[in-house]
Design an enzyme around this catalytic site. Structure first.
Site, mmCIF file in Angstrom:
data_model
loop_
_atom_site.group_PDB
_atom_site.id
_atom_site.type_symbol
_atom_site.label_atom_id
_atom_site.label_comp_id
_atom_site.label_asym_id
_atom_site.label_seq_id
_atom_site.Cartn_x
_atom_site.Cartn_y
_atom_site.Cartn_z
ATOM 1 C CB CYS A 161 -0.913 0.006 1.224
ATOM 2 S SG CYS A 161 -1.849 1.537 1.432
ATOM 3 C CB CYS B 90 -5.306 3.451 -4.074
ATOM 4 S SG CYS B 90 -4.355 1.952 -4.404
#
Length: 281
Positions: free
Chosen positions: A74, A225
């Site tokens: 991530c 994201c």
């Protein structure tokens, strides 16, 4: 029941619960991670990230989505890991190496007032474009750029990129009006993506200026994201929609993404600690 110390952090709205596991090897079940992540009955987050010791890097980022499933990487999460280890005195290095499911990544910390980290740049490595390595079940091993994808009554075009985790990038006229929550889960679980996929719906706002909404594998729509923003920049460049130094707006904030001469992707953005506490699990 046991008491668990945690810190909640966010990178442009992508929020996770961070657990320092450098002193004690803390492990949680998928059900416990779901409970912690629940926004009504838990702390509320996009998932849980454990900060662990690493034999390969300086620290390890062990990441789980809000549904309890594990994830390789991530981009917003690794910036918060970097801020945590510096601000909490676990390292004095401004260039620590962090082990992830996508490999060892090096970060560059920008220190602000109070000797706290303000911005973090992360060398995200090279994008992967070979279908079987993303992975995508495809007719050949040629790069998937603006290829047709039929979902319900919509005929879309997608570009497939891995930044350590799989992404399906789709350019649309208006991301805000697009039915992300209806189409996103259908693409996430489409049969051509054997490990499921993160989906980005992208609108061009100007020269080297893009706007992205993201449906994240295992988490649903999120405010941001980081790996997705890297994939979006790569897709924008491959389809000649943008250059190699791009501002990407997301619902939670803005990232700068650069495709360097080395072939690696550099992501720069903020990280913020929200609060710390304890929860019974």
């Amino acid at each position: 029941m046991a008491s668990l110390k945690f810190t909640k952090m966010e990178g442009i709205g992508n929020d996770y619960v961070y657990i320092d596991s450098t002193r004690n090897d803390i492990r949680l079940t998928p059900e416990q991670i779901q409970k912690i992540s629940d926004r009504n009955f838990g702390i509320g987050s996009d998932g849980v990230i454990f900060i662990r010791n690493s034999k390969q890097g300086d620290f390890m980022m062990d990441m789980y989505n809000s549904d309890g499933s594990s994830s390789e990487m991530c981009g917003n999460g690794i910036r918060c890991v970097a801020k945590y280890i510096y601000d909490h005195g676990l390292t004095s290095s401004k260039n620590p190496k962090i082990e992830t499911g996508a490999g060892i990544l090096e970060v560059d910390l920008k220190i602000g007032s109070g000797n706290k980290v303000d911005l973090v740049s992360v060398d995200m490595g090279k994008p992967v474009l070979v279908p079987s390595q993303i992975p995508v079940v495809w007719k050949n091993e040629e790069t998937i750029i603006d290829q047709p994808l039929e979902i319900g009554d919509k005929n879309l075009k997608f570009t497939a990129v891995s930044m350590g985790n799989p992404h399906c990038v789709i350019f649309v006229d208006d991301s805000d009006e697009f039915p992300v929550r209806g189409i996103g889960p259908l693409i996430e679980r489409h049969s051509i993506f054997p490990k499921r996929v993160n989906v980005e719906f992208v609108t061009i706002r100007g020269k080297d200026h893009l706007y992205q909404r993201t449906w994240e594998r295992g988490a649903g729509e999120t405010l941001a994201c980081g790996t997705g923003a890297c994939a979006v920049m790569v897709a924008g460049n491959l389809t000649r929609r943008s250059g190699k130094d791009v501002q990407i707006d997301l619902r939670g904030g803005t990232l700068r993404i650069q495709w360097q001469e080395s072939g690696n992707i550099l992501m720069t953005g903020p990280a913020r600690e929200i609060f710390s506490g304890e929860i019974e699990i």
